[in-house]
Scaffold this motif. Structure first.
Motif, short mmCIF file in Angstrom:
data_model
loop_
_atom_site.label_atom_id
_atom_site.label_comp_id
_atom_site.label_asym_id
_atom_site.label_seq_id
_atom_site.Cartn_x
_atom_site.Cartn_y
_atom_site.Cartn_z
N GLY A 8 0.80 -1.21 0.00
CA GLY A 8 0.00 0.00 0.00
C GLY A 8 0.84 1.27 0.00
O GLY A 8 0.31 2.36 -0.15
N GLU A 9 2.14 1.17 0.17
CA GLU A 9 2.99 2.35 0.18
C GLU A 9 3.54 2.59 -1.22
O GLU A 9 3.93 1.65 -1.91
CB GLU A 9 4.15 2.12 1.15
CG GLU A 9 5.04 3.33 1.32
CD GLU A 9 6.14 3.05 2.33
OE1 GLU A 9 7.25 3.51 2.08
OE2 GLU A 9 5.88 2.37 3.34
N ARG A 10 3.54 3.81 -1.63
CA ARG A 10 4.01 4.17 -2.97
C ARG A 10 5.54 4.27 -2.96
O ARG A 10 6.11 4.88 -2.07
CB ARG A 10 3.40 5.49 -3.41
CG ARG A 10 3.76 5.86 -4.78
CD ARG A 10 3.03 7.09 -5.22
NE ARG A 10 3.43 7.37 -6.58
CZ ARG A 10 3.17 8.48 -7.21
NH1 ARG A 10 2.48 9.41 -6.59
NH2 ARG A 10 3.57 8.68 -8.42
N PRO A 11 6.22 3.70 -3.95
CA PRO A 11 7.68 3.80 -3.98
C PRO A 11 8.12 5.25 -4.25
O PRO A 11 7.41 6.00 -4.90
CB PRO A 11 8.08 2.88 -5.14
CG PRO A 11 6.89 2.77 -5.99
CD PRO A 11 5.70 2.93 -5.08
N PRO A 12 9.29 5.65 -3.78
CA PRO A 12 9.75 7.02 -3.97
C PRO A 12 10.15 7.30 -5.41
O PRO A 12 10.29 8.43 -5.80
CB PRO A 12 10.95 7.14 -3.04
CG PRO A 12 11.42 5.74 -2.84
CD PRO A 12 10.20 4.87 -2.95
N PHE A 13 10.32 6.25 -6.20
CA PHE A 13 10.68 6.42 -7.61
C PHE A 13 10.22 5.20 -8.38
O PHE A 13 9.85 4.18 -7.81
CB PHE A 13 12.19 6.62 -7.78
CG PHE A 13 13.00 5.51 -7.17
CD1 PHE A 13 13.34 4.39 -7.90
CD2 PHE A 13 13.43 5.60 -5.86
CE1 PHE A 13 14.08 3.37 -7.33
CE2 PHE A 13 14.17 4.57 -5.30
CZ PHE A 13 14.50 3.46 -6.03
N ASP A 14 10.21 5.31 -9.67
CA ASP A 14 9.77 4.23 -10.52
C ASP A 14 10.89 3.20 -10.64
O ASP A 14 11.95 3.48 -11.18
CB ASP A 14 9.39 4.78 -11.89
CG ASP A 14 8.79 3.70 -12.79
OD1 ASP A 14 8.53 2.60 -12.31
OD2 ASP A 14 8.60 3.99 -13.99
N MET A 15 10.67 1.99 -10.14
CA MET A 15 11.71 0.95 -10.12
C MET A 15 12.09 0.54 -11.54
O MET A 15 13.23 0.21 -11.81
CB MET A 15 11.21 -0.28 -9.36
CG MET A 15 10.95 -0.04 -7.90
SD MET A 15 12.44 0.08 -6.96
CE MET A 15 12.83 -1.64 -6.82
N ASP A 16 11.12 0.56 -12.47
CA ASP A 16 11.41 0.13 -13.85
C ASP A 16 12.18 1.19 -14.62
O ASP A 16 12.92 0.87 -15.55
CB ASP A 16 10.12 -0.20 -14.58
CG ASP A 16 9.41 -1.41 -13.98
OD1 ASP A 16 10.13 -2.28 -13.43
OD2 ASP A 16 8.17 -1.47 -14.06
N ALA A 17 12.01 2.44 -14.24
CA ALA A 17 12.66 3.53 -14.99
C ALA A 17 14.12 3.71 -14.58
O ALA A 17 14.87 4.30 -15.32
CB ALA A 17 11.90 4.83 -14.78
N THR A 18 14.48 3.24 -13.42
CA THR A 18 15.86 3.48 -12.97
C THR A 18 16.68 2.31 -13.12
O THR A 18 17.04 1.42 -13.17
CB THR A 18 15.91 3.95 -11.52
OG1 THR A 18 15.23 3.00 -10.71
CG2 THR A 18 15.30 5.31 -11.37
#
Length: 149
Positions: free
Chosen positions: A139-149
C-alpha cells in the motif's frame, strides 16, 4: 628548445647525422640548420612586434603565451580579482553530495547529525550502489519508478 630530448636520443641523432651526411659535410649542414633556425626566430619575433604595434598601446603587455588556454586559465586563477579562490574554497563537494544523498533517502540533513555516529546499515553518507532498493511495504508508494531506474 630541446628540453624534452634525453642524452641517449641526442647521441642517437648525432650518430645518425654522421652516418647520413658524413663527417666532411656535417659542419656545413649544422651551419645551414642553425642559420635557418635563427632566420625563423627573427621572422617570428618581427611578426610578434608587428602584431603588438597593430593592436595598439592597450595591448603593450600582451603575451602570445596567454593564447594557450591552460596558461590563460592558470593566470586568471592566480589573479584573484573576481574572488574565484574564495568560491573554490567555499565549495565542499563531499558535503553537497552528502546532503543530496540524505535528501534522496529522506534522512535529516542537519549538519549536527553528520557528526553523530552512523546508524546501523548506513554507510556514513555514502550510497551503496551494489544493494538493490528494498520494495515498499504493501500500500505504500515507492519514492521512484523501479522500472525507470
Amino acid at each position: 628548445m630541446f628540453n624534452d630530448i634525453g642524452a641517449l636520443e641526442l647521441v642517437t641523432l648525432i650518430v645518425l647525422a654522421v652516418l647520413v651526411f658524413g663527417p666532411e659535410k656535417l659542419p656545413k649542414v649544422i651551419q645551414d640548420v642553425t642559420r635557418t633556425i635563427r632566420k625563423i626566430r627573427d621572422f617570428s619575433e618581427s611578426a610578434k612586434q608587428d602584431i603588438r604595434q597593430e593592436l595598439g598601446p592597450e595591448f603593450k603587455d600582451f603575451e602570445f603565451e596567454d593564447l594557450n588556454p591552460k596558461t590563460f586559465i592558470r593566470k586568471q586563477l592566480d589573479n584573484d580579482d573576481l574572488g574565484l579562490k574564495e568560491i573554490r574554497n567555499g565549495f565542499d563537494l563531499k558535503k553537497e553530495m552528502a546532503e543530496v544523498t540524505d535528501a534522496v533517502h529522506g534522512r535529516d540533513s542537519d549538519p549536527s547529525s553528520s557528526s553523530s555516529p552512523a546508524s546501523p546499515g548506513s554507510t556514513g553518507g555514502r550510497v551503496d550502489m551494489t544493494k538493490k532498493p528494498e520494495p515498499p511495504a504493501a500500500g505504500e508508494r515507492p519514492p521512484f519508478d523501479m522500472d525507470a531506474t
